[in-house]
Design a protein around this motif. Structure first.
Motif, PDB file in Angstrom:
ATOM      1  N   ASP A  83       0.798  -1.218   0.000  1.00 15.01           N
ATOM      2  CA  ASP A  83       0.000   0.000   0.000  1.00 15.01           C
ATOM      3  C   ASP A  83       0.837   1.278   0.000  1.00 15.01           C
ATOM      4  N   GLY A  84       2.110   1.176  -0.249  1.00 16.82           N
ATOM      5  CA  GLY A  84       2.967   2.356  -0.316  1.00 16.82           C
ATOM      6  C   GLY A  84       3.234   2.760  -1.759  1.00 16.82           C
ATOM      7  N   TYR A  85       4.052   3.785  -1.941  1.00 13.67           N
ATOM      8  CA  TYR A  85       4.398   4.262  -3.278  1.00 13.67           C
ATOM      9  C   TYR A  85       5.354   3.281  -3.948  1.00 13.67           C
ATOM     10  N   GLU A  86       5.085   2.981  -5.208  1.00  7.66           N
ATOM     11  CA  GLU A  86       5.964   2.136  -6.014  1.00  7.66           C
ATOM     12  C   GLU A  86       6.200   2.838  -7.344  1.00  7.66           C
ATOM     13  N   PRO A  87       7.460   3.072  -7.730  1.00  9.93           N
ATOM     14  CA  PRO A  87       7.711   3.701  -9.021  1.00  9.93           C
ATOM     15  C   PRO A  87       7.372   2.774 -10.199  1.00  9.93           C
ATOM     16  N   PHE A  88       7.329   1.468  -9.954  1.00  6.91           N
ATOM     17  CA  PHE A  88       6.923   0.478 -10.943  1.00  6.91           C
ATOM     18  C   PHE A  88       6.471  -0.760 -10.190  1.00  6.91           C
ATOM     19  N   ASP A  89       5.745  -1.646 -10.861  1.00  5.60           N
ATOM     20  CA  ASP A  89       5.292  -2.886 -10.234  1.00  5.60           C
ATOM     21  C   ASP A  89       6.423  -3.906 -10.305  1.00  5.60           C
ATOM     22  N   PRO A  90       7.092  -4.182  -9.190  1.00  2.00           N
ATOM     23  CA  PRO A  90       8.255  -5.081  -9.227  1.00  2.00           C
ATOM     24  C   PRO A  90       7.900  -6.522  -9.568  1.00  2.00           C
ATOM     25  N   PHE A  91       6.621  -6.890  -9.439  1.00  2.00           N
ATOM     26  CA  PHE A  91       6.210  -8.265  -9.723  1.00  2.00           C
ATOM     27  C   PHE A  91       6.034  -8.531 -11.218  1.00  2.00           C
ATOM     28  N   THR A  92       5.735  -7.478 -12.005  1.00  2.00           N
ATOM     29  CA  THR A  92       5.456  -7.689 -13.424  1.00  2.00           C
ATOM     30  C   THR A  92       6.324  -6.852 -14.359  1.00  2.00           C
TER      31      THR A  92
END
Length: 113
Positions: A83-92
């Motif tokens: 639920d925090g900020y992510e510059p990109f989706d690390p899973f995909t």
């Protein structure tokens, strides 16, 4: 320049230099621990499993790519990756594709929305 002013400036320079060296020392320690996890683990890693390793709150996946030296086998997630900020989706998503020797094998297929 007066003697008092020279002493004051010298104390400020020495004090700031000491603070810089202390910060540099903590950064070198953090980098060593981070790279150690990248070498030991595979796939996605929760930072809570390693003393909640975290430096700025959202940079762990990016640092995982940078410090993997072209062979990404591990991505350390951010502390609040759900639920925090992510510059990109690390899973995909893969970042720095031209920097990598090959695509990480553990990435999931991105779902179409």
């Amino acid at each position: 320049m007066t003697k008092d002013l020279a002493v004051s400036v010298s104390l400020i320079v020495v004090g700031l230099s000491f603070l810089y060296v202390r910060h540099l020392q903590s950064w070198v320690t953090f980098k060593g621990e981070f790279q150690g996890i990248l070498k030991e683990e595979k796939g996605f890693v929760d930072p809570a499993d390693h003393g909640d390793i975290d430096h700025w709150g959202w940079t762990n996946p990016l640092l995982s790519y940078v410090w993997a030296e072209g062979q990404v086998k591990t991505v350390i997630l951010n502390r609040n990756f759900e639920d925090g900020y992510e510059p990109f989706d690390p899973f995909t998503e893969m970042v720095m594709e031209k920097y990598l020797d090959e695509k990480p094998s553990f990435l999931r297929e991105k779902k179409e929305e």
